[in-house]
Enzyme design. Structure first.
Site, PDB file in Angstrom:
ATOM      1  N   ALA A   1       0.844  -1.201   0.000  1.00  0.00           N
ATOM      2  CA  ALA A   1       0.000   0.000   0.000  1.00  0.00           C
ATOM      3  C   ALA A   1       0.877   1.248   0.000  1.00  0.00           C
ATOM      4  O   ALA A   1       2.103   1.144  -0.096  1.00  0.00           O
ATOM      5  CB  ALA A   1      -0.890  -0.001   1.225  1.00  0.00           C
ATOM      6  N   ASN A   2       0.281   2.415   0.060  1.00  0.00           N
ATOM      7  CA  ASN A   2       1.043   3.658   0.204  1.00  0.00           C
ATOM      8  C   ASN A   2       0.304   4.582   1.163  1.00  0.00           C
ATOM      9  O   ASN A   2      -0.752   4.239   1.681  1.00  0.00           O
ATOM     10  CB  ASN A   2       1.259   4.306  -1.167  1.00  0.00           C
ATOM     11  CG  ASN A   2      -0.060   4.655  -1.821  1.00  0.00           C
ATOM     12  OD1 ASN A   2      -0.824   5.451  -1.309  1.00  0.00           O
ATOM     13  ND2 ASN A   2      -0.343   4.020  -2.961  1.00  0.00           N
TER      14      ASN A   2
END
Ligand code: C5P
Length: 404
Positions: free
Chosen positions: A211-212
């Site tokens: 994810a970010n």
């Protein structure tokens, strides 16, 4: 005035954000609304009925079993005799009461008896917001058709803790009220828009993912701003913890593949604003079972495959929207990279921002952007993400070819 003649029942519940409700009353009245305030007992520890009454210019309701208030206007009529109910701030406690249908004080009774649109502006400690109990209540309230604005990311007034929990700013709450009650000036009426927002999650196995740090705040604000100008907006959101924008059709997805499907299925539209921080890669070797850590075993290799580029697909689509906007999160050579992206992605505009960790933009509530288009570069000052959204919506409205 935009809210002329609109009657708003304002419920103020007990949190430090209550001080912002005073400004909110002023802002609503400036726009012609009539504000009838109702204060919970706890809210009176933070601000006084006297100041609320002085700013609203009328009676402040505080008790369920007040003989005077009942004679003035019965509590059921109080809930009905308005165009909408606004709870700001809405505490975790108030939301829990709403989600469970409790009616043990004046505020919760009003909310249960109301048959008008309800908008709440949650405000609480970030830990309280992210607690599964509160998140369950948020889901229930959404399913019940309650509109929500915020909470926003930021520093808590009392503890200095950072996270999601600050009440939305009064002017943003006013904008959400206007979106519900008074469509106002609608240069985008009759137009359709698709917006992507948030991160994507790319599964490694059933429990792990890549994810970010995108919070979705900028994308959600843009969806809201386009809606406020009259557009019919579909927002395709990756996993975020912020509320769906008011009056916007929000589709929740996890992966880039799902986001692409949802976006292309929503075409044709007049406008596309691709704000999501789509993961560039997904895990090629998806696992159906959790990857086991074996004693003495080597770490598993992660083989990555490139994700589809949603913006590029839309920018070159047979049913390309008339205005296509992309974002560019850069840490260096912002202008040069933005220009290259404009061409490569087939966009009309690239909104470029510097997301170096020192700027605090990723996940923060403010933004500083450059607009890169065929006309040149526009450098905007540092603004709240809501202000960036409002200006961008106006830019898009001006750019759209006239209808008919
Ligand atoms: O190429 P880069 O990721 O820097 O481009 C950013 C822009 O492209 C953003 O508008 C983002 O939403 C969009 N994008 C996309 N799909 C991807 C990667 C980026 O829509 N797979």
């Amino acid at each position: 005035m935009v809210l002329s003649g609109k009657r708003i029942l304002l419920i103020i519940s007990g949190g430090i954000a209550a001080y912002k409700s005073l400004d909110l009353i002023r802002r609503l009245r400036e726009r012609g609304a009539e504000v009838r305030p109702l204060m919970t007992e706890a809210s009176q520890r933070f601000i006084t009925p006297l100041s609320v009454g002085a700013l609203s210019g009328g009676h402040v309701y505080t008790e369920l079993f007040s003989r005077e208030d009942e004679q003035d206007i019965g509590h059921i009529r109080l809930a009905r005799d308005c165009d909408m109910v606004l709870a700001a701030p809405a505490t975790a406690d108030l939301m829990a009461k709403m989600a469970h249908g409790l009616a043990n004080d004046l505020a919760s009774t009003m909310l249960l008896a109301a048959d008008r649109p309800v908008l709440i502006a949650p405000a609480m400690n970030p830990k309280m917001w992210s607690h599964p109990a509160t998140q369950r209540n948020v889901e229930t309230l959404r399913a019940d058709g309650i509109s929500m604005i915020g909470p926003m990311e930021g520093k808590m007034a009392e503890s200095g803790e950072k996270g999601l929990g600050r009440m939305a700013e009064p002017l943003d709450i006013v904008a959400a009220v206007e979106a519900l009650l008074a469509p106002g000036v609608r240069p985008l009426a009759g137009r359709r828009a698709i917006v992507t927002s948030g991160p994507t999650h790319e599964p490694i196995d059933p429990v792990r993912y890549i994810a970010n740090r995108s919070s979705g705040q900028q994308g959600h604000a843009i969806a809201q701003a386009l809606q406020a100008l009259g557009a019919e907006v579909t927002l395709v959101s990756g996993p975020v913890t912020i509320a769906d924008p008011v009056g916007v059709t929000t589709l929740h997805v996890e992966t880039a593949e799902q986001m692409l499907q949802a976006v292309t299925a929503s075409l044709p539209t007049d406008i596309a604003v691709m704000v999501a921080a789509v993961a560039d890669w997904r895990v090629a070797t998806g696992h159906d079972q959790k990857i086991k850590k074996l004693p003495g075993g080597a770490p598993p290799p992660l083989v990555l495959a490139e994700n589809p580029d949603i913006l590029k697909t839309v920018g070159h689509h047979a049913r390309r929207p008339a205005v296509v906007v992309g974002f560019a999160a850069e840490t260096q050579d912002i202008e040069a990279n933005g220009r290259a992206k404009l061409v490569r992605k087939g966009a009309d505009l690239i909104v470029a921002n510097d997301v170096s960790p020192s700027t605090g933009i990723m996940g923060g509530s403010r933004n500083r952007v450059k607009l890169i288009s065929a006309d040149g570069v526009e450098d905007w000052p540092e603004l709240s993400k809501q202000e960036v959204a409002a200006r961008l919506a106006a830019w898009i409205a001006a750019k759209l070819p006239r209808q008919g």
